[in-house]
Scaffold this active site. Structure first.
Site, mmCIF file in Angstrom:
data_model
loop_
_atom_site.group_PDB
_atom_site.id
_atom_site.type_symbol
_atom_site.label_atom_id
_atom_site.label_comp_id
_atom_site.label_asym_id
_atom_site.label_seq_id
_atom_site.Cartn_x
_atom_site.Cartn_y
_atom_site.Cartn_z
ATOM 1 N N GLU A 97 0.837 -1.218 0.000
ATOM 2 C CA GLU A 97 0.000 0.000 0.000
ATOM 3 C C GLU A 97 0.865 1.259 0.000
ATOM 4 O OE1 GLU A 97 -3.327 -0.045 -0.541
ATOM 5 O OE2 GLU A 97 -2.896 -2.179 -0.711
ATOM 6 N N TRP A 146 1.622 1.802 -3.440
ATOM 7 C CA TRP A 146 0.508 2.441 -4.170
ATOM 8 C C TRP A 146 0.638 3.968 -4.076
ATOM 9 C CZ3 TRP A 146 -2.967 1.635 -7.758
ATOM 10 C CH2 TRP A 146 -3.522 0.361 -7.961
ATOM 11 N N TRP A 149 -16.678 12.564 -12.709
ATOM 12 C CA TRP A 149 -15.842 12.132 -11.582
ATOM 13 C C TRP A 149 -15.110 13.312 -10.961
ATOM 14 C CZ3 TRP A 149 -10.636 13.052 -12.209
ATOM 15 C CH2 TRP A 149 -10.153 13.189 -13.526
ATOM 16 N N ASN A 202 -10.752 3.166 2.937
ATOM 17 C CA ASN A 202 -10.393 2.999 1.519
ATOM 18 C C ASN A 202 -11.420 2.190 0.728
ATOM 19 O OD1 ASN A 202 -8.515 3.130 -0.800
ATOM 20 N ND2 ASN A 202 -8.422 0.920 -0.465
ATOM 21 N N TRP A 231 -9.651 8.481 -7.755
ATOM 22 C CA TRP A 231 -10.874 8.815 -8.510
ATOM 23 C C TRP A 231 -10.812 8.292 -9.932
ATOM 24 C CZ3 TRP A 231 -15.719 9.970 -7.681
ATOM 25 C CH2 TRP A 231 -16.068 10.321 -6.388
ATOM 26 N N TRP A 271 -20.744 13.153 -19.263
ATOM 27 C CA TRP A 271 -21.355 12.722 -18.007
ATOM 28 C C TRP A 271 -22.662 13.475 -17.805
ATOM 29 C CZ3 TRP A 271 -18.529 8.783 -15.893
ATOM 30 C CH2 TRP A 271 -17.195 8.681 -16.269
HETATM 31 C C1 LIG Z 1 -11.517 7.782 -4.580
HETATM 32 C C2 LIG Z 1 -10.314 7.723 -3.678
HETATM 33 C C3 LIG Z 1 -9.755 8.902 -3.182
HETATM 34 C C4 LIG Z 1 -8.621 8.857 -2.360
HETATM 35 N N1 LIG Z 1 -8.086 10.038 -1.890
HETATM 36 C C5 LIG Z 1 -6.962 10.003 -1.124
HETATM 37 C C6 LIG Z 1 -6.363 11.211 -0.649
HETATM 38 O O1 LIG Z 1 -6.791 12.334 -0.963
HETATM 39 N N2 LIG Z 1 -5.275 11.112 0.166
HETATM 40 C C7 LIG Z 1 -4.728 9.905 0.507
HETATM 41 O O2 LIG Z 1 -3.745 9.871 1.256
HETATM 42 N N3 LIG Z 1 -5.259 8.762 0.054
HETATM 43 C C8 LIG Z 1 -6.354 8.772 -0.743
HETATM 44 N N4 LIG Z 1 -6.896 7.581 -1.184
HETATM 45 C C9 LIG Z 1 -6.192 6.318 -0.900
HETATM 46 C C10 LIG Z 1 -6.624 5.596 0.368
HETATM 47 O O3 LIG Z 1 -8.006 5.501 0.447
HETATM 48 C C11 LIG Z 1 -6.088 6.223 1.650
HETATM 49 O O4 LIG Z 1 -4.708 6.498 1.525
HETATM 50 C C12 LIG Z 1 -6.279 5.290 2.840
HETATM 51 O O5 LIG Z 1 -7.641 5.019 3.032
HETATM 52 C C13 LIG Z 1 -5.684 5.907 4.065
HETATM 53 O O6 LIG Z 1 -5.958 5.149 5.200
HETATM 54 P P1 LIG Z 1 -4.787 4.574 6.086
HETATM 55 O O7 LIG Z 1 -3.778 5.629 6.340
HETATM 56 O O8 LIG Z 1 -5.413 3.903 7.248
HETATM 57 O O9 LIG Z 1 -4.146 3.514 5.099
HETATM 58 P P2 LIG Z 1 -3.383 2.144 5.331
HETATM 59 O O10 LIG Z 1 -4.252 1.073 4.808
HETATM 60 O O11 LIG Z 1 -2.856 1.999 6.706
HETATM 61 O O12 LIG Z 1 -2.165 2.274 4.292
HETATM 62 C C14 LIG Z 1 -0.950 2.945 4.650
HETATM 63 C C15 LIG Z 1 -0.682 4.062 3.679
HETATM 64 O O13 LIG Z 1 -0.569 3.544 2.357
HETATM 65 C C16 LIG Z 1 -1.134 4.459 1.428
HETATM 66 N N5 LIG Z 1 -2.314 3.846 0.795
HETATM 67 C C17 LIG Z 1 -3.176 2.954 1.324
HETATM 68 N N6 LIG Z 1 -4.129 2.621 0.434
HETATM 69 C C18 LIG Z 1 -3.867 3.326 -0.681
HETATM 70 C C19 LIG Z 1 -4.489 3.416 -1.959
HETATM 71 N N7 LIG Z 1 -5.557 2.698 -2.282
HETATM 72 N N8 LIG Z 1 -3.966 4.274 -2.863
HETATM 73 C C20 LIG Z 1 -2.863 5.006 -2.582
HETATM 74 N N9 LIG Z 1 -2.225 4.943 -1.392
HETATM 75 C C21 LIG Z 1 -2.718 4.124 -0.458
HETATM 76 C C22 LIG Z 1 -1.581 5.682 2.221
HETATM 77 O O14 LIG Z 1 -0.550 6.637 2.205
HETATM 78 C C23 LIG Z 1 -1.798 5.097 3.605
HETATM 79 O O15 LIG Z 1 -1.723 6.041 4.637
HETATM 80 C C24 LIG Z 1 -8.032 7.606 -2.028
HETATM 81 C C25 LIG Z 1 -8.607 6.424 -2.526
HETATM 82 C C26 LIG Z 1 -9.724 6.485 -3.344
HETATM 83 C C27 LIG Z 1 -10.323 5.201 -3.861
#
Ligand SMILES: Cc1cc2nc3c(=O)[nH]c(=O)nc-3n(C[C@H](O)[C@H](O)[C@H](O)COP(=O)(O)OP(=O)(O)OC[C@H]3O[C@@H](n4cnc5c(N)ncnc54)[C@H](O)[C@@H]3O)c2cc1C
Length: 481
Positions: free
Chosen positions: A284, A287, A369, A351, A392, A316
């Protein structure tokens, strides 16, 4: 030579390359810190009150942490990025700084601002030094054999792991040393800025790098071990919630990776079954780096354009009424409404639910979107352009997904699978609290209730008929394929 460290999205003292380099270069002449408040620019970038307040609270913590090192933090207002060159030149001159140090930002406006700052400082003979510090591996350094940017995550992740291993993982830097006291007073930091209000309580998100490090320590224990199996269930506290801290740099990605490697036998990808949580979490973090890399490699995504250019031709449905129902969490689809209400109440959304709500907006409601992207930017405490835009565009199938355009989540099936008890829905949609969860429980789909029972709950009927709208989105994507 006195040095000025310009803090932006790197609000920490631990593991900070620019700060360490500035301290080493300045020696006994000392370092001064600066942060520019840019409310007009932030508004243009759709930053919301919840993020801005978090930044202001973090600045207080940063100022206190820097004060322990005798580094004063100056906080000044420079409304837009266009004001930054003159402001910094004045501050550098006033404090007799011969060089400015900062961490690179990769968005287009930020790059242009930095180029203008560098040119303006050069006129006064002030050097400008910037460092890659937002990622473990700087955007652009992970390329295909032909030197191209990766456009699909899985091969990117493999290559990213190779680069991390080849370079040898660099442990986080020690905190900068304490310097002699300077005759510069730190600035007061405002509590709030006009136009950036928020209803999200401060205590949900303790600010500052100590809070971030404490959260990482807590997560790196048991929760990390269970991460692979808990991460998709929004009712569980199964993820780190470090994203707000990573977004403003209150913690460095190297520090996060370091903690994960320590409990993953030093491996990025560990096949041992009891290490699945650690390996998944590291993936992640990759990612996050992937979307920074996309931003650097494909600047069109910074200009309001789709990653898959052909999808810019999709027309859209611009229905404001449906959009408001989505924003306010009254679409009549419980998991979607729970997510949208979690966003409003806490400034954060799980997420899995971000994917469900984003896909629902773009596929079921067939709304632009970019409307959803903007709403998330305005309400997320972790709002980060690259991550939000990447998430997005992935959800709307205009972005970097390896799957074809017809990936359409069924929100009701997602709800049954990832919120089986219905506890997440119950927490945020209290009008459904008495409905049963379980595989066929009506909490996931109250339309399945007998008419009389349904009439007793004050909850909207679905704003669209899923079966009917599916064909519309399929035809639209086929039309531009
Ligand atoms: C539509 C949409 C919009 C999003 N907008 C943002 C945003 O503005 N800022 C943001 O930080 N994240 C965003 N995310 C990614 C993700 O949802 C969040 O980073 C995550 O939910 C953060 O929770 P956590 O810190 O507990 O993550 P954890 O699951 O603990 O993961 C650790 C770190 O890994 C990274 N990470 C985790 N999942 C993703 C993912 N799917 N994509 C990219 N990086 C990821 C984040 O930096 C996160 O803090 C978005 C995802 C979607 C689908």
């Amino acid at each position: 030579m006195r040095a000025l460290v310009w803090f932006r999205s790197d609000l920490r003292t631990h593991d900070h390359r620019a700060l360490s380099a500035a301290c080493a270069a300045a020696g006994k002449d000392g370092v001064v810190g600066v942060f520019l408040l840019a409310p007009a620019q932030w508004r243009e970038h759709d930053w919301g009150g919840v993020k801005v307040r978090f930044i202001l609270r973090t600045l207080r913590e940063l100022s206190a942490a820097l004060a322990k090192l005798n580094i004063p933090l100056i906080v000044e207002r420079a409304d837009t990025f266009a004001d930054a060159p003159e402001s910094l030149a004045k501050i550098a001159a006033k404090h007799r700084c011969a060089a400015v140090y900062c961490s690179r930002e990769y968005e287009i406006n930020e790059r242009r601002r930095d180029a203008a700052v560098e040119a303006r400082l050069a006129r006064d003979g002030v050097a400008f030094h910037s460092f890659d510090d937002q990622c473990v591996i700087e955007p652009g350094a992970v390329r295909t054999g032909e030197g191209r940017f990766y456009t699909v995550f899985t091969p990117f992740r493999r290559a990213w792991c190779r680069v991390v291993e080849e370079r040898g993982f660099v442990a986080p830097l020690p905190t900068a040393p304490r310097q002699a006291r300077l005759d510069v007073a730190p600035s007061p930091i405002p509590d709030s800025l006009p136009g950036f209000d928020t209803g999200v309580p401060d205590n949900l998100w303790p600010a500052g790098e100590d809070a971030a490090l404490a959260r990482l320590r807590e997560f790196a224990g048991k929760p990390l071990t269970h991460y692979k199996h808990h991460r998709d269930f929004p009712a569980l506290d199964g993820t780190s919630r470090l994203s707000p801290y990573l977004a403003i740099g209150a913690i460095s990605p190297r520090t996060c990776l370091h903690a994960a490697l320590q409990s993953n036998d030093g491996k990025l990808d560990n096949p041992a079954p009891n290490r699945a949580g650690q390996s998944t979490w590291i993936s992640e973090l990759a990612w996050r780096e992937f979307y920074k890399h996309i931003l650097a490699g494909f600047p069109r995504v910074c200009m309001g354009r789709a990653f898959k250019s052909a999808t810019d031709r999709i027309e859209w449905a611009e229905d404001r009424g449906l959009f408001e129902a989505w924003c306010e969490g009254r679409t009549g689809v419980p998991i979607v409404d729970a997510g949208m209400r979690q966003l409003r109440a806490t400034g954060w959304m799980h997420n899995r639910v971000r994917m469900i709500t984003a896909m629902y907006l773009s596929k079921d409601l067939f709304l632009p979107w970019r409307w959803g992207e903007r709403h998330f930017m305005q309400h997320l405490i972790d709002a980060d352009f690259s991550q939000n835009n990447g998430g997005w565009q992935w959800s709307a199938s205009t972005g970097t997904d390896a799957a074809p355009y017809f990936r359409i989540f069924n929100p009701i099936s997602q709800s049954r699978k990832f919120d089986p008890s219905g506890d997440y829905i119950r927490r945020f949609v209290p009008e459904l609290a008495d409905l049963d969860g379980g595989e066929d429980g009506p909490i996931h789909d109250p339309t399945a209730l007998p008419e009389l029972a349904r009439a007793r709950i004050d909850y909207p009927v679905p704003v669209v008929d899923r079966a009917a709208v599916r064909d519309r989105v399929l035809a639209a994507f086929k039309g531009v394929a």
